[in-house]
Design an enzyme around this catalytic site. Structure first.
Site, PDB file in Angstrom:
ATOM      1  N   TYR A 245      12.871   7.876  18.124  1.00 14.48           N
ATOM      2  CA  TYR A 245      13.701   7.334  19.215  1.00 14.48           C
ATOM      3  C   TYR A 245      12.918   6.331  20.029  1.00 14.48           C
ATOM      4  CZ  TYR A 245      11.268  10.416  22.537  1.00 14.48           C
ATOM      5  OH  TYR A 245      10.321  11.040  23.307  1.00 14.48           O
ATOM      6  N   CYS A 246      13.667   5.450  20.716  1.00 16.13           N
ATOM      7  CA  CYS A 246      13.063   4.503  21.656  1.00 16.13           C
ATOM      8  C   CYS A 246      14.105   4.204  22.736  1.00 16.13           C
ATOM      9  CB  CYS A 246      12.606   3.229  20.942  1.00 16.13           C
ATOM     10  SG  CYS A 246      13.936   2.299  20.180  1.00 16.13           S
ATOM     11  N   THR A 247      13.908   3.170  23.522  1.00 15.31           N
ATOM     12  CA  THR A 247      14.787   2.925  24.674  1.00 15.31           C
ATOM     13  C   THR A 247      16.222   2.569  24.268  1.00 15.31           C
ATOM     14  OG1 THR A 247      12.833   2.048  25.775  1.00 15.31           O
ATOM     15  CG2 THR A 247      14.948   1.690  26.867  1.00 15.31           C
TER      16      THR A 247
ATOM     17  N   ILE B  39      17.680   5.991  23.901  1.00 11.39           N
ATOM     18  CA  ILE B  39      17.835   6.918  25.029  1.00 11.39           C
ATOM     19  C   ILE B  39      19.006   6.493  25.910  1.00 11.39           C
ATOM     20  CG2 ILE B  39      16.691   7.875  27.067  1.00 11.39           C
ATOM     21  CD1 ILE B  39      14.019   6.986  25.565  1.00 11.39           C
TER      22      ILE B  39
END
Ligand SMILES: [Zn+2]
Ligand SMILES: [Zn+2]
Length: 341
Positions: A197-199, A226
Protein backbone atom coordinates in the site's frame (compact mmCIF):
# COMPACT_ATOMS: atom_id res chain seq x y z
CA UNK A 1 6.73 32.00 -37.83
CA UNK A 2 4.41 33.83 -35.51
CA UNK A 3 5.48 33.83 -31.91
CA UNK A 4 2.58 33.41 -29.56
CA UNK A 5 2.76 35.38 -26.36
CA UNK A 6 1.33 33.59 -23.34
CA UNK A 7 -0.63 35.60 -20.78
CA UNK A 8 1.07 36.08 -17.41
CA UNK A 9 -0.01 34.55 -14.13
CA UNK A 10 -2.00 37.57 -13.00
CA UNK A 11 -4.05 37.61 -16.19
CA UNK A 12 -4.67 33.89 -15.97
CA UNK A 13 -5.76 34.05 -12.33
CA UNK A 14 -8.16 36.88 -13.11
CA UNK A 15 -9.56 34.91 -16.03
CA UNK A 16 -10.08 31.92 -13.73
CA UNK A 17 -11.77 34.00 -11.06
CA UNK A 18 -14.09 35.61 -13.57
CA UNK A 19 -15.36 32.26 -14.80
CA UNK A 20 -19.04 31.71 -14.21
CA UNK A 21 -19.15 27.95 -14.83
CA UNK A 22 -18.21 25.06 -12.57
CA UNK A 23 -14.95 23.17 -12.79
CA UNK A 24 -14.26 19.67 -11.51
CA UNK A 25 -10.83 18.66 -10.21
CA UNK A 26 -9.95 15.14 -11.26
CA UNK A 27 -6.84 13.01 -11.13
CA UNK A 28 -5.80 9.77 -12.74
CA UNK A 29 -2.71 7.78 -13.55
CA UNK A 30 -1.94 4.75 -15.61
CA UNK A 31 1.14 2.72 -16.34
CA UNK A 32 1.04 2.08 -20.06
CA UNK A 33 3.74 2.08 -22.71
CA UNK A 34 3.80 5.41 -24.56
CA UNK A 35 6.18 5.22 -27.50
CA UNK A 36 6.57 8.93 -28.05
CA UNK A 37 5.47 11.02 -25.05
CA UNK A 38 6.32 14.26 -26.87
CA UNK A 39 3.91 13.64 -29.71
CA UNK A 40 1.22 12.71 -27.21
CA UNK A 41 1.96 15.84 -25.20
CA UNK A 42 1.36 18.04 -28.23
CA UNK A 43 -1.82 16.18 -29.06
CA UNK A 44 -3.19 16.43 -25.53
CA UNK A 45 -2.22 20.07 -25.30
CA UNK A 46 -4.16 20.88 -28.45
CA UNK A 47 -7.25 18.88 -27.52
CA UNK A 48 -7.38 19.94 -23.88
CA UNK A 49 -6.83 23.62 -24.62
CA UNK A 50 -9.92 23.42 -26.84
CA UNK A 51 -11.87 22.00 -23.90
CA UNK A 52 -10.55 24.75 -21.58
CA UNK A 53 -8.88 22.19 -19.34
CA UNK A 54 -6.25 23.31 -16.82
CA UNK A 55 -3.87 21.21 -14.79
CA UNK A 56 -0.52 19.53 -14.38
CA UNK A 57 0.18 16.38 -16.35
CA UNK A 58 3.27 14.23 -16.59
CA UNK A 59 3.92 11.87 -19.47
CA UNK A 60 6.68 9.28 -19.71
CA UNK A 61 7.42 6.12 -21.65
CA UNK A 62 5.91 4.28 -18.71
CA UNK A 63 2.62 6.15 -18.50
CA UNK A 64 0.66 9.19 -17.40
CA UNK A 65 0.02 10.98 -14.10
CA UNK A 66 -2.53 13.75 -14.36
CA UNK A 67 -4.17 16.30 -12.09
CA UNK A 68 -6.56 18.54 -13.91
CA UNK A 69 -9.50 20.84 -13.64
CA UNK A 70 -12.16 20.31 -16.29
CA UNK A 71 -15.18 22.54 -16.97
CA UNK A 72 -18.15 20.48 -15.83
CA UNK A 73 -19.84 20.97 -19.20
CA UNK A 74 -16.85 19.40 -20.99
CA UNK A 75 -16.27 16.47 -18.67
CA UNK A 76 -18.12 13.90 -20.79
CA UNK A 77 -16.45 15.10 -23.96
CA UNK A 78 -13.06 14.87 -22.30
CA UNK A 79 -13.75 11.33 -21.10
CA UNK A 80 -14.97 10.18 -24.51
CA UNK A 81 -11.89 11.62 -26.15
CA UNK A 82 -9.49 10.07 -23.67
CA UNK A 83 -11.19 6.68 -23.63
CA UNK A 84 -11.27 6.49 -27.42
CA UNK A 85 -7.51 5.91 -27.15
CA UNK A 86 -7.16 2.22 -26.25
CA UNK A 87 -4.18 2.99 -23.98
CA UNK A 88 -6.33 5.04 -21.63
CA UNK A 89 -9.62 3.20 -21.96
CA UNK A 90 -11.53 3.23 -18.67
CA UNK A 91 -8.68 4.78 -16.69
CA UNK A 92 -10.44 5.44 -13.38
CA UNK A 93 -10.76 9.10 -12.36
CA UNK A 94 -10.61 10.32 -8.84
CA UNK A 95 -12.80 13.34 -8.30
CA UNK A 96 -11.75 15.76 -5.57
CA UNK A 97 -14.66 16.28 -3.22
CA UNK A 98 -13.92 19.33 -1.08
CA UNK A 99 -12.75 21.63 -3.77
CA UNK A 100 -13.97 24.55 -5.85
CA UNK A 101 -12.31 23.28 -9.03
CA UNK A 102 -9.99 26.31 -9.16
CA UNK A 103 -6.90 24.34 -8.30
CA UNK A 104 -4.96 25.24 -11.47
CA UNK A 105 -4.70 28.39 -13.52
CA UNK A 106 -2.96 26.97 -16.57
CA UNK A 107 -2.39 23.76 -18.46
CA UNK A 108 1.07 22.27 -18.09
CA UNK A 109 1.97 18.99 -19.76
CA UNK A 110 5.50 17.84 -19.20
CA UNK A 111 7.43 14.84 -20.40
CA UNK A 112 9.64 13.11 -17.89
CA UNK A 113 11.83 10.05 -17.75
CA UNK A 114 9.41 8.37 -15.35
CA UNK A 115 6.10 9.23 -13.73
CA UNK A 116 7.42 7.78 -10.47
CA UNK A 117 11.22 7.88 -10.18
CA UNK A 118 12.57 4.42 -9.40
CA UNK A 119 16.19 4.77 -10.49
CA UNK A 120 15.84 1.84 -12.88
CA UNK A 121 16.20 1.53 -16.65
CA UNK A 122 13.06 1.74 -18.79
CA UNK A 123 13.12 -1.93 -19.71
CA UNK A 124 14.26 -3.27 -16.31
CA UNK A 125 10.79 -4.71 -15.76
CA UNK A 126 7.33 -4.49 -17.26
CA UNK A 127 5.55 -1.70 -15.33
CA UNK A 128 2.21 -2.67 -16.85
CA UNK A 129 2.29 -6.19 -15.36
CA UNK A 130 0.80 -5.10 -12.05
CA UNK A 131 -0.49 -7.10 -9.09
CA UNK A 132 -4.08 -7.71 -8.02
CA UNK A 133 -6.12 -4.70 -6.90
CA UNK A 134 -7.88 -5.05 -3.57
CA UNK A 135 -10.83 -3.00 -2.32
CA UNK A 136 -10.91 -1.91 1.34
CA UNK A 137 -13.12 -4.89 2.18
CA UNK A 138 -10.89 -7.38 0.36
CA UNK A 139 -7.86 -5.79 1.99
CA UNK A 140 -9.27 -6.19 5.52
CA UNK A 141 -10.21 -9.77 4.71
CA UNK A 142 -6.71 -10.55 3.41
CA UNK A 143 -5.14 -8.96 6.49
CA UNK A 144 -6.97 -11.43 8.76
CA UNK A 145 -4.68 -14.16 7.53
CA UNK A 146 -1.59 -14.08 9.75
CA UNK A 147 0.61 -15.37 6.93
CA UNK A 148 0.12 -12.40 4.66
CA UNK A 149 2.98 -9.93 4.46
CA UNK A 150 1.93 -6.26 4.53
CA UNK A 151 4.45 -3.75 3.16
CA UNK A 152 4.28 0.04 3.37
CA UNK A 153 5.71 1.40 0.10
CA UNK A 154 5.98 4.97 1.34
CA UNK A 155 8.95 6.74 2.83
CA UNK A 156 9.81 6.33 6.48
CA UNK A 157 8.65 9.79 7.54
CA UNK A 158 5.25 8.91 6.10
CA UNK A 159 4.80 5.53 7.76
CA UNK A 160 6.07 6.70 11.16
CA UNK A 161 2.87 8.66 11.86
CA UNK A 162 0.39 6.18 10.41
CA UNK A 163 0.41 2.64 9.06
CA UNK A 164 -1.45 -0.65 8.83
CA UNK A 165 -1.12 -3.03 11.77
CA UNK A 166 1.93 -5.27 11.48
CA UNK A 167 3.13 -3.63 8.27
CA UNK A 168 6.78 -3.78 7.29
CA UNK A 169 7.93 -0.14 7.05
CA UNK A 170 11.35 0.12 5.40
CA UNK A 171 13.66 2.92 6.58
CA UNK A 172 13.67 4.42 3.11
CA UNK A 173 13.85 8.11 2.32
CA UNK A 174 12.88 7.74 -1.32
CA UNK A 175 11.03 5.33 -3.55
CA UNK A 176 14.13 4.49 -5.56
CA UNK A 177 15.86 3.51 -2.34
CA UNK A 178 12.86 1.51 -1.22
CA UNK A 179 12.41 -0.87 -4.18
CA UNK A 180 15.69 -2.80 -3.72
CA UNK A 181 15.21 -2.63 0.08
CA UNK A 182 11.82 -4.29 -0.11
CA UNK A 183 13.07 -6.96 -2.50
CA UNK A 184 15.79 -7.76 0.04
CA UNK A 185 13.41 -7.72 3.04
CA UNK A 186 11.01 -10.10 1.30
CA UNK A 187 13.65 -12.59 0.24
CA UNK A 188 12.37 -16.13 0.80
CA UNK A 189 8.73 -15.02 0.80
CA UNK A 190 8.27 -15.44 -2.97
CA UNK A 191 5.33 -17.83 -2.49
CA UNK A 192 3.57 -15.87 0.24
CA UNK A 193 0.72 -13.44 -0.16
CA UNK A 194 2.15 -9.91 -0.35
CA UNK A 195 -0.01 -6.84 0.34
CA UNK A 196 1.36 -3.46 -0.73
CA UNK A 197 0.00 0.00 0.00
CA UNK A 198 0.91 3.66 -0.41
CA UNK A 199 -0.85 7.04 -0.29
CA UNK A 200 -2.83 7.02 -3.53
CA UNK A 201 -1.83 3.75 -5.21
CA UNK A 202 0.61 5.03 -7.83
CA UNK A 203 3.77 3.85 -6.04
CA UNK A 204 2.68 0.33 -5.15
CA UNK A 205 1.24 -0.13 -8.60
CA UNK A 206 4.82 0.10 -9.75
CA UNK A 207 6.24 -1.84 -6.81
CA UNK A 208 3.86 -4.72 -7.53
CA UNK A 209 5.19 -4.99 -11.09
CA UNK A 210 8.75 -4.85 -9.79
CA UNK A 211 8.16 -7.66 -7.28
CA UNK A 212 6.35 -9.84 -9.82
CA UNK A 213 9.30 -9.39 -12.14
CA UNK A 214 11.52 -10.68 -9.33
CA UNK A 215 9.56 -13.89 -8.84
CA UNK A 216 6.93 -12.99 -6.25
CA UNK A 217 3.83 -14.93 -7.20
CA UNK A 218 0.98 -13.49 -5.15
CA UNK A 219 1.33 -9.71 -5.18
CA UNK A 220 -1.64 -7.51 -4.28
CA UNK A 221 -2.07 -3.82 -3.73
CA UNK A 222 -4.56 -1.55 -2.03
CA UNK A 223 -6.49 0.05 -4.86
CA UNK A 224 -6.50 3.85 -4.65
CA UNK A 225 -4.17 3.72 -1.64
CA UNK A 226 -4.84 4.90 1.90
CA UNK A 227 -6.92 7.82 0.61
CA UNK A 228 -9.45 5.53 -1.06
CA UNK A 229 -9.30 3.02 1.81
CA UNK A 230 -10.19 5.74 4.33
CA UNK A 231 -13.06 6.87 2.13
CA UNK A 232 -14.48 3.35 1.82
CA UNK A 233 -14.03 2.59 5.51
CA UNK A 234 -15.95 5.73 6.40
CA UNK A 235 -18.69 5.21 3.81
CA UNK A 236 -19.29 1.58 4.80
CA UNK A 237 -18.74 1.93 8.53
CA UNK A 238 -15.93 -0.64 8.49
CA UNK A 239 -13.08 -1.01 10.97
CA UNK A 240 -9.98 0.94 9.94
CA UNK A 241 -6.95 -1.30 10.13
CA UNK A 242 -4.88 1.73 9.26
CA UNK A 243 -3.93 3.52 12.49
CA UNK A 244 -2.91 7.14 12.90
CA UNK A 245 -2.34 9.78 10.28
CA UNK A 246 -2.01 9.65 6.51
CA UNK A 247 0.96 11.88 5.71
CA UNK A 248 0.26 14.32 2.86
CA UNK A 249 2.45 16.95 1.27
CA UNK A 250 0.46 20.06 1.97
CA UNK A 251 0.33 22.53 4.82
CA UNK A 252 -1.58 20.03 6.99
CA UNK A 253 1.28 17.50 6.75
CA UNK A 254 -1.22 14.71 7.33
CA UNK A 255 -4.84 13.66 7.43
CA UNK A 256 -6.04 11.99 10.60
CA UNK A 257 -7.55 8.56 9.89
CA UNK A 258 -7.91 7.26 13.46
CA UNK A 259 -7.27 8.83 16.87
CA UNK A 260 -4.26 6.62 17.53
CA UNK A 261 -0.99 8.50 17.96
CA UNK A 262 1.75 6.03 17.12
CA UNK A 263 4.87 8.20 17.00
CA UNK A 264 6.95 10.31 19.38
CA UNK A 265 8.39 13.78 19.62
CA UNK A 266 12.00 13.65 18.37
CA UNK A 267 13.11 15.86 21.22
CA UNK A 268 11.41 14.69 24.43
CA UNK A 269 9.97 11.34 23.33
CA UNK A 270 6.37 12.08 24.34
CA UNK A 271 3.52 10.88 22.13
CA UNK A 272 3.09 13.18 19.14
CA UNK A 273 2.47 12.88 15.43
CA UNK A 274 2.79 16.45 14.17
CA UNK A 275 5.39 16.97 11.48
CA UNK A 276 7.12 20.32 11.07
CA UNK A 277 10.07 21.69 9.18
CA UNK A 278 12.74 23.18 11.44
CA UNK A 279 12.28 26.97 11.58
CA UNK A 280 15.99 27.44 10.90
CA UNK A 281 15.87 27.60 7.10
CA UNK A 282 19.47 26.49 6.83
CA UNK A 283 18.36 23.20 8.46
CA UNK A 284 14.72 22.78 7.38
CA UNK A 285 14.67 19.25 8.84
CA UNK A 286 11.29 17.52 8.68
CA UNK A 287 10.65 16.11 12.11
CA UNK A 288 8.03 15.33 14.73
CA UNK A 289 7.66 17.84 17.54
CA UNK A 290 5.24 18.07 20.48
CA UNK A 291 3.66 21.37 21.44
CA UNK A 292 5.79 21.98 24.53
CA UNK A 293 9.07 21.36 22.67
CA UNK A 294 7.76 23.56 19.92
CA UNK A 295 7.55 26.38 22.43
CA UNK A 296 10.82 25.60 24.15
CA UNK A 297 12.83 25.31 20.92
CA UNK A 298 10.90 28.05 19.12
CA UNK A 299 9.88 25.65 16.32
CA UNK A 300 13.47 24.49 15.79
CA UNK A 301 14.85 20.97 15.86
CA UNK A 302 17.72 21.73 18.27
CA UNK A 303 19.22 24.42 20.48
CA UNK A 304 21.80 25.05 17.81
CA UNK A 305 19.11 25.76 15.23
CA UNK A 306 17.17 27.90 17.69
CA UNK A 307 20.25 30.06 18.24
CA UNK A 308 20.63 30.52 14.50
CA UNK A 309 16.92 31.30 14.05
CA UNK A 310 17.26 34.10 16.63
CA UNK A 311 20.01 35.88 14.67
CA UNK A 312 19.29 38.97 12.54
CA UNK A 313 18.16 38.22 9.02
CA UNK A 314 21.45 39.07 7.23
CA UNK A 315 23.41 36.73 9.46
CA UNK A 316 20.90 33.94 8.98
CA UNK A 317 21.03 34.31 5.20
CA UNK A 318 24.81 34.14 5.34
CA UNK A 319 24.69 30.90 7.31
CA UNK A 320 22.08 29.55 4.94
CA UNK A 321 24.28 30.24 1.94
CA UNK A 322 27.27 28.62 3.60
CA UNK A 323 25.50 25.46 4.73
CA UNK A 324 23.76 25.07 1.38
CA UNK A 325 27.18 24.38 -0.12
CA UNK A 326 28.09 21.69 2.35
CA UNK A 327 24.89 19.86 3.17
CA UNK A 328 23.43 17.22 0.86
CA UNK A 329 20.04 18.33 -0.40
CA UNK A 330 17.99 15.77 1.49
CA UNK A 331 16.03 17.42 4.27
CA UNK A 332 16.35 14.21 6.23
CA UNK A 333 20.09 14.06 6.23
CA UNK A 334 20.28 15.76 9.59
CA UNK A 335 17.53 13.76 11.25
CA UNK A 336 19.94 11.92 13.59
CA UNK A 337 21.26 15.19 14.94
CA UNK A 338 17.70 16.18 15.85
CA UNK A 339 17.17 13.02 17.85
CA UNK A 340 20.19 13.76 20.04
CA UNK A 341 18.78 17.13 21.11
ZN1 LIG B 1 8.62 17.09 22.88
ZN1 LIG C 1 17.13 22.38 12.68
Amino acid sequence: MKIQKFPDKKTLLKRLNDETFRRITISFYRYVIIDDPRILRDEFFRKWTELNILGRIYLAHEGINAQMSVPEANLEKFKDQLYSDARFKNAPFKIAVEDNGKSFYKLTIKTRNKIVADGLKDNAYDVTNVGTHLSAEEWNEAMKNRDTVVVDMRNFYESEVGRFENAICPEAHSFRQELPMVKELLKGKEDEKILLYCTGGIRCEKASAFLKHHGFKDVNQLYGGIIEYARQVKAKGMESKFKGKNFVFDERMGERITDDVISHCYQCGSLSDSHYNCANDACHLLFIQCESCRKQYEACCSEECRNIARLPKEERLKIQRETAKNVPDSVFSSRKRAKKK
